[in-house]
Each structure stands twice: as structure tokens, then as C-alpha cells.
Scaffold this motif. Structure first.
Motif, PDB file in Angstrom:
ATOM      1  N   THR A  69       0.846  -1.193   0.000  1.00 60.08           N
ATOM      2  CA  THR A  69       0.000   0.000   0.000  1.00 60.08           C
ATOM      3  C   THR A  69       0.882   1.244   0.000  1.00 60.08           C
ATOM      4  O   THR A  69       1.819   1.346   0.801  1.00 60.08           O
ATOM      5  CB  THR A  69      -0.904   0.009   1.248  1.00 60.08           C
ATOM      6  N   PRO A  70       0.635   2.201  -0.879  1.00 66.63           N
ATOM      7  CA  PRO A  70       1.451   3.413  -0.898  1.00 66.63           C
ATOM      8  C   PRO A  70       1.510   4.086   0.472  1.00 66.63           C
ATOM      9  O   PRO A  70       0.510   4.118   1.210  1.00 66.63           O
ATOM     10  CB  PRO A  70       0.740   4.301  -1.930  1.00 66.63           C
ATOM     11  N   ALA A  71       2.655   4.620   0.794  1.00 65.23           N
ATOM     12  CA  ALA A  71       2.841   5.234   2.111  1.00 65.23           C
ATOM     13  C   ALA A  71       1.868   6.377   2.341  1.00 65.23           C
ATOM     14  O   ALA A  71       1.439   6.617   3.477  1.00 65.23           O
ATOM     15  CB  ALA A  71       4.273   5.726   2.259  1.00 65.23           C
ATOM     16  N   THR A  72       1.504   7.083   1.279  1.00 65.68           N
ATOM     17  CA  THR A  72       0.538   8.169   1.446  1.00 65.68           C
ATOM     18  C   THR A  72      -0.835   7.636   1.848  1.00 65.68           C
ATOM     19  O   THR A  72      -1.548   8.272   2.629  1.00 65.68           O
ATOM     20  CB  THR A  72       0.415   8.977   0.148  1.00 65.68           C
ATOM     21  N   LEU A 127       7.778  10.067   4.077  1.00 64.91           N
ATOM     22  CA  LEU A 127       9.111  10.652   3.928  1.00 64.91           C
ATOM     23  C   LEU A 127      10.221   9.680   4.322  1.00 64.91           C
ATOM     24  O   LEU A 127      11.401   9.970   4.105  1.00 64.91           O
ATOM     25  CB  LEU A 127       9.226  11.910   4.799  1.00 64.91           C
ATOM     26  N   HIS A 128       9.836   8.549   4.909  1.00 66.25           N
ATOM     27  CA  HIS A 128      10.834   7.581   5.369  1.00 66.25           C
ATOM     28  C   HIS A 128      11.306   6.758   4.181  1.00 66.25           C
ATOM     29  O   HIS A 128      10.523   6.072   3.539  1.00 66.25           O
ATOM     30  CB  HIS A 128      10.212   6.675   6.431  1.00 66.25           C
ATOM     31  N   ARG A 129      12.568   6.841   3.882  1.00 67.24           N
ATOM     32  CA  ARG A 129      13.077   6.176   2.687  1.00 67.24           C
ATOM     33  C   ARG A 129      14.535   5.794   2.899  1.00 67.24           C
ATOM     34  O   ARG A 129      15.169   6.201   3.874  1.00 67.24           O
ATOM     35  CB  ARG A 129      12.947   7.091   1.475  1.00 67.24           C
ATOM     36  N   GLY A 130      15.033   5.034   1.947  1.00 69.17           N
ATOM     37  CA  GLY A 130      16.438   4.639   1.981  1.00 69.17           C
ATOM     38  C   GLY A 130      17.309   5.687   1.310  1.00 69.17           C
ATOM     39  O   GLY A 130      16.967   6.864   1.245  1.00 69.17           O
ATOM     40  N   ARG A 131      18.437   5.219   0.757  1.00 66.08           N
ATOM     41  CA  ARG A 131      19.341   6.145   0.075  1.00 66.08           C
ATOM     42  C   ARG A 131      20.071   5.410  -1.032  1.00 66.08           C
ATOM     43  O   ARG A 131      20.157   4.181  -1.047  1.00 66.08           O
ATOM     44  CB  ARG A 131      20.328   6.762   1.058  1.00 66.08           C
ATOM     45  N   SER A 132      20.572   6.186  -1.951  1.00 65.14           N
ATOM     46  CA  SER A 132      21.365   5.604  -3.034  1.00 65.14           C
ATOM     47  C   SER A 132      22.831   5.631  -2.653  1.00 65.14           C
ATOM     48  O   SER A 132      23.277   6.456  -1.848  1.00 65.14           O
ATOM     49  CB  SER A 132      21.138   6.379  -4.338  1.00 65.14           C
ATOM     50  N   TRP A 137      29.521   3.398 -12.465  1.00 68.82           N
ATOM     51  CA  TRP A 137      28.646   4.290 -13.244  1.00 68.82           C
ATOM     52  C   TRP A 137      27.526   3.519 -13.926  1.00 68.82           C
ATOM     53  O   TRP A 137      26.402   4.010 -14.058  1.00 68.82           O
ATOM     54  CB  TRP A 137      29.492   5.036 -14.295  1.00 68.82           C
ATOM     55  N   SER A 138      27.788   2.308 -14.352  1.00 70.20           N
ATOM     56  CA  SER A 138      26.801   1.541 -15.107  1.00 70.20           C
ATOM     57  C   SER A 138      25.834   0.771 -14.215  1.00 70.20           C
ATOM     58  O   SER A 138      24.919   0.119 -14.711  1.00 70.20           O
ATOM     59  CB  SER A 138      27.505   0.550 -16.036  1.00 70.20           C
ATOM     60  N   ALA A 139      26.031   0.843 -12.903  1.00 66.10           N
ATOM     61  CA  ALA A 139      25.190   0.093 -11.981  1.00 66.10           C
ATOM     62  C   ALA A 139      24.370   1.056 -11.107  1.00 66.10           C
ATOM     63  O   ALA A 139      24.672   2.246 -11.020  1.00 66.10           O
ATOM     64  CB  ALA A 139      26.036  -0.811 -11.093  1.00 66.10           C
ATOM     65  N   THR A 140      23.348   0.505 -10.478  1.00 64.79           N
ATOM     66  CA  THR A 140      22.547   1.245  -9.498  1.00 64.79           C
ATOM     67  C   THR A 140      22.635   0.518  -8.165  1.00 64.79           C
ATOM     68  O   THR A 140      22.418  -0.696  -8.096  1.00 64.79           O
ATOM     69  CB  THR A 140      21.068   1.327  -9.934  1.00 64.79           C
ATOM     70  N   ASP A 141      22.968   1.266  -7.128  1.00 61.44           N
ATOM     71  CA  ASP A 141      23.083   0.697  -5.791  1.00 61.44           C
ATOM     72  C   ASP A 141      22.173   1.462  -4.844  1.00 61.44           C
ATOM     73  O   ASP A 141      22.233   2.696  -4.759  1.00 61.44           O
ATOM     74  CB  ASP A 141      24.526   0.763  -5.295  1.00 61.44           C
ATOM     75  N   LEU A 142      21.325   0.721  -4.137  1.00 56.23           N
ATOM     76  CA  LEU A 142      20.328   1.316  -3.265  1.00 56.23           C
ATOM     77  C   LEU A 142      20.335   0.653  -1.893  1.00 56.23           C
ATOM     78  O   LEU A 142      20.666  -0.531  -1.774  1.00 56.23           O
ATOM     79  CB  LEU A 142      18.921   1.160  -3.859  1.00 56.23           C
ATOM     80  N   MET A 143      19.960   1.414  -0.900  1.00 54.24           N
ATOM     81  CA  MET A 143      19.627   0.868   0.421  1.00 54.24           C
ATOM     82  C   MET A 143      18.148   1.178   0.641  1.00 54.24           C
ATOM     83  O   MET A 143      17.755   2.343   0.751  1.00 54.24           O
ATOM     84  CB  MET A 143      20.483   1.488   1.518  1.00 54.24           C
ATOM     85  N   VAL A 144      17.328   0.143   0.675  1.00 54.89           N
ATOM     86  CA  VAL A 144      15.881   0.295   0.692  1.00 54.89           C
ATOM     87  C   VAL A 144      15.325  -0.161   2.038  1.00 54.89           C
ATOM     88  O   VAL A 144      15.631  -1.264   2.501  1.00 54.89           O
ATOM     89  CB  VAL A 144      15.229  -0.516  -0.452  1.00 54.89           C
ATOM     90  N   ASP A 469      12.747   3.889  11.843  1.00 59.17           N
ATOM     91  CA  ASP A 469      13.917   3.071  11.504  1.00 59.17           C
ATOM     92  C   ASP A 469      13.872   1.732  12.227  1.00 59.17           C
ATOM     93  O   ASP A 469      14.225   0.690  11.659  1.00 59.17           O
ATOM     94  CB  ASP A 469      15.208   3.801  11.881  1.00 59.17           C
ATOM     95  N   GLU A 470      13.447   1.746  13.490  1.00 61.72           N
ATOM     96  CA  GLU A 470      13.386   0.504  14.256  1.00 61.72           C
ATOM     97  C   GLU A 470      12.368  -0.466  13.665  1.00 61.72           C
ATOM     98  O   GLU A 470      12.542  -1.685  13.735  1.00 61.72           O
ATOM     99  CB  GLU A 470      13.004   0.797  15.715  1.00 61.72           C
ATOM    100  N   MET A 471      11.293   0.052  13.095  1.00 63.86           N
ATOM    101  CA  MET A 471      10.226  -0.785  12.558  1.00 63.86           C
ATOM    102  C   MET A 471      10.505  -1.284  11.149  1.00 63.86           C
ATOM    103  O   MET A 471       9.687  -2.002  10.567  1.00 63.86           O
ATOM    104  CB  MET A 471       8.904   0.000  12.552  1.00 63.86           C
TER     105      MET A 471
END
Length: 486
Positions: A69-72, A127-132, A137-144, A469-471
């Protein structure tokens, strides 16, 4: 009592249970008595093992859809729940007052504070999200950030709605489903809270259960729980630590505190006594961050103690004539016995009762505002959480002595220092090993604060953005383009 005569009638609360015919985990029903006069508030059935199984199954089935379900939309559901709590503020406050003895006005404040917490998480959740991450350069790295799954929420009786809104709100905002059990001392309030909030959620997202400590222990030890969040006593928190060590669930704990108050040389003794009285006697001392032990500098000790006794004398049991509560009862007679045992042990060990400290006659679980002097570090009132309207005073010769003795404790919830010295204030918040340090005010703080209790007082953040963050748990994602042949 006048307060009850003029309060709205207690609602008929439907406790959301599925009765299976098997023996209850804890045995029998819960009978709740009004701590003002001993009358019966009501009876609620305790969850059976089949009820617990059903609740976990419902939560597990609902988890994937709620996580997607979307966070909104989750935020909108929390805002609707907050509005529904405000609409039911009178019913919730009266139930709270009848079950625990809390003054209705204070109980109303707890409900509105809880609604405000849900509204905060409605805004923070999207607003709670991860970061890149910066990689090739050719790859995408995320923390979700992802929901952990099923959260078991075990909440206390002393501020049941406000605390429940913190744990349940953060869990729901981040996409978790919840099994919710309120304290057995406030099951009607907890059941109505769960019913109100669950009404606007998909089936199985919030599952209310009632029961005693055995039901709570069964929930905490169940391997289907991904998080066990508990606010309450230290002994229960210790058992949850042990249970989750075996199941692998994350434990979020705010347990008992033994919060010190340091009254430094140079402050106004009457102002300091007023602060001490608020910290010691508010909600009859039944607040997690109540002042439990007081260290006052000898230079102002006499004037401080005199003013503190006067503050205690002004706090009398409920006034039927005014319809106002100066000092409500303790939650029940069992707890009153425990508070009085701390006082009696201190007196036997040499403390002096300046006011209060006597078991009152009459119905209910009232206990007077009590001031003890001549307290020593070995006394139970100085070593353990009394959780009652007892101000235990120790006179010290220096700020250094006060700081040393205040810090010599296995708890680590909060502490307060009243001082005109910036140096002493700085030393206090630097050196005291607690989650919260308050300077020149026993209560207060900006919205969004999230402390981490220390020692036996718990672990993990409570409230604020950090509770989101804890959840959640973090997944690292690495994406590269596929290699094409040729």
C-alpha cells in the motif's frame, strides 16, 4: 464520586476475541475493579491459544498487501484514525479513569497526545526512505527500507492510548501489521482503542487481543513475531529479551526507570520543590519518567524540604466538592501494597516520614503524597522504581557527590538536574548514562524526540522519526545491465 457522576457513561466495549473452546493461555476472564471505590468496571475474556494463532494468521495474510500500500495511503488511514480517536476522546478517557484511576482530564490529554502522534507518523511515513550509494557508473546501488513484518505491541496501563499510538502508529506507517495487547490493568481502554483504529484499516492489519502476562509472554515468544515492542516493567522486559534471543525477533523495550533529580546549590528552593513535586506526584507517581530519587545540596536542603512538604500537603485525594482531582488513586491495591512496602523498608532502615507514608482507610487504592528524608543509597526507594507518589530525599554535600550517586544505578531511562551552573548542566548531560537528561525542567521537550534507554531500562528508540527506523529493515540492492550476446 462527582467525577464519575458527571462523566459520560462508559461505552459497551466489544472485545475482539475469537472464542475457540480451548483453555485460555492465562486462565479465566479478567475482572477490572475501579481503584477509586473497588466497584467492578467490567470483565473481558483472555485470548486463547487459538485466538493467538488466528491473529498471527490474519496478520501474516494481510502483511504483503499492507506493505505494498502506498505510504501516502497508509498515512491517510492514520490521519483518519487520529480523527476517530478525537471523536471518542470522552469514552476513552472515562474508561481509562475507571480502569486505572487516572484523572479524566489527564486521560483526555493522553488521548489527544496519542492522536497527535498518529498525525505525526502520517506525515513522516511517506518521507521515510532509503538512500542511493555511489558505485560503478553503469550500476545502481540502493539501500531500501522495508517493513519487518508482524509487530507484537505490548503496551502499559499508565498512559495507554498515547503509548499505543506511538508503537502502533510507527508500525503501521512503515507497512507492518500488528498484534496489539494492552495491559491487563487497562483492557477495556485497549480494546476500544484497537477497535477504533482497526475500523479504518484492511482486515488483519491490526489485531486486538486481551489477556494477562501469560498471553503477553506467549505473544513475545512466538516465532511468527518479527518485532516485539514493549513499554512496561523491567522484569517483563527482561523476559522479552530472553524470548526474542531465541526467536530472532527484534526487541524494542522501554522498561522501568529509577530517575534521579539533582537539586544544585544556588537554585530557588521553592521553585525546585515545585519541580520535584511535579516529577514525584504527577499521575500519582505512575509515569515512566517520574522522579524516583532526589539529591539536594545541603546548602538549601532545609528550605527545599520544607517547601516540598508543603507541595505534598496540597495534593489531596479527589475533592468531591470541586469535582477536580488533586491526587488520584494508584492503579490497584496490589500496586499500592508494593509502593507502601518501599516506604516501610526505608523507614525501618532509618528514613524519616515527614508527610504521608501511611496506608489510608476507606475504599479504593489511594496513597498519600509522601516525603521521606534521611534516605541512603542502599534503601529500596533509592535503588528500585517505586512508581508511586513518593519523594525520597537524600542530602548531599556537593554537586560531585550528587552526580556520582545519581549515576550509580543499573537503570538508564531519564534524569533531571536543576542548576544555575552551565558547567554543572554540561557535566550532567555528558556524564549521566541515561536516555534523556532534562535541565531545569522535570518534564517537557520538543516533538519528535526519540531517546534510547540504557541498562535495564530498555533498548531501541521510542517515538520520533527514529522509531520508523526501528520498525523497518534495510535491504541493499545492486543492479547492473545484463550482458547481451555478440
Amino acid at each position: 464520586m462527582v467525577e464519575q457522576a458527571h462523566a459520560p457513561a462508559a461505552p459497551q466495549v466489544r472485545v475482539p476475541q475469537v472464542r475457540s473452546g480451548r483453555d485460555p493461555v492465562g486462565g479465566g476472564d479478567l475482572t477490572i475493579l475501579n481503584p477509586r471505590d473497588g466497584s467492578t468496571v467490567g470483565r473481558v475474556p483472555m485470548a486463547t491459544r487459538a485466538d493467538i494463532d488466528t491473529a498471527f494468521e490474519r496478520a501474516r495474510r494481510a502483511a504483503p498487501g499492507w506493505a505494498r500500500t502506498p505510504a501516502t495511503e497508509r498515512g491517510a488511514a492514520l490521519r483518519a484514525a487520529a480523527a476517530a480517536l478525537r471523536e471518542n476522546v470522552d469514552n476513552l478517557a472515562v474508561l481509562n479513569a475507571r480502569e486505572t484511576g487516572r484523572p479524566v482530564a489527564e486521560a483526555r490529554e493522553g488521548v489527544t497526545a496519542g492522536a497527535g502522534t498518529l498525525e505525526q507518523y502520517a506525515e513522516l511515513g511517506p518521507l521515510h526512505r532509503g538512500r542511493s550509494l555511489v558505485g560503478d557508473w553503469s550500476a545502481t546501488d540502493l539501500m531500501v527500507a522495508e517493513p519487518r513484518g508482524v509487530v507484537v505491541a505490548l503496551t502499559p496501563w499508565n498512559d495507554p492510548v498515547a503509548v499505543s499510538c506511538g508503537i502502533v502508529g510507527a508500525a503501521l506507517a512503515t507497512g507492518n501489521t500488528v498484534l496489539y495487547k494492552a495491559s491487563e490493568r487497562a483492557p477495556h481502554t485497549g480494546a476500544l482503542f484497537a477497535e477504533i483504529v482497526a475500523a479504518g484499516l484492511p482486515e488483519g492489519v491490526l489485531n486486538g487481543l486481551t489477556g494477562d502476562g501469560a498471553v503477553g509472554a506467549a505473544l513475545a515468544a512466538d516465532p511468527r513475531a518479527d518485532v516485539v515492542a514493549h513499554v512496561g516493567g523491567t522484569a517483563t522486559g527482561d523476559s522479552i529479551r530472553q524470548a526474542t534471543a531465541h526467536t530472532g525477533a527484534k526487541a524494542l523495550l522501554e522498561n522501568g526507570g529509577n530517575d534521579p533529580l539533582i537539586v544544585d546549590e544556588g537554585v530557588d528552593p521553592e521553585w525546585a520543590a515545585h519541580q520535584a513535586a511535579i516529577g514525584s506526584f504527577a499521575n500519582s507517581g505512575q509515569i515512566c519518567t517520574s522522579v524516583e530519587r532526589i539529591y539536594v545540596h545541603r546548602a538549601l536542603a532545609d528550605r527545599f524540604v520544607e517547601a516540598l512538604v508543603a507541595e505534598a500537603a496540597r495534593r489531596v485525594p479527589e475533592s468531591a466538592a470541586a469535582g477536580e482531582v488533586e491526587l488520584g488513586p494508584l492503579v490497584d491495591r496490589r500496586h499500592r501494597d508494593a509502593v507502601h512496602a518501599h516506604v516501610e523498608q526505608a523507614v525501618r532502615a532509618g528514613a524519616t516520614r515527614l508527610i504521608g507514608g501511611e496506608m489510608p482507610d476507606g475504599p479504593g487504592a489511594y496513597y498519600p503524597a509522601t516525603v521521606l528524608t534521611g534516605c541512603t543509597p542502599a534503601m529500596t526507594v533509592m535503588r528500585e522504581e517505586t512508581f508511586g507518589p513518593v519523594a525520597a530525599v537524600r542530602v548531599v554535600d556537593s554537586f560531585d557527590q550528587a552526580l556520582d550517586e545519581a549515576g550509580d544505578d543499573r537503570h538508564g531511562l531519564a534524569a533531571t538536574v536543576l542548576t544555575p551552573s552551565m558547567e554543572h548542566a554540561q557535566r550532567a548531560w555528558r556524564e549521566l548514562r541515561v536516555g534523556t537528561v532534562k535541565v531545569n525542567a522535570v518534564f517537557g521537550g520538543a516533538p519528535g524526540g526519540a531517546a534510547q534507554p540504557r541498562g535495564v531500562s530498555g533498548q531501541g528508540f521510542g517515538y520520533g522519526p527514529e522509531l520508523l527506523d526501528e520498525m523497518t529493515t534495510v535491504k541493499v540492492v545492486h543492479i547492473e545491465p545484463a550482458k547481451h550476446p555478440g
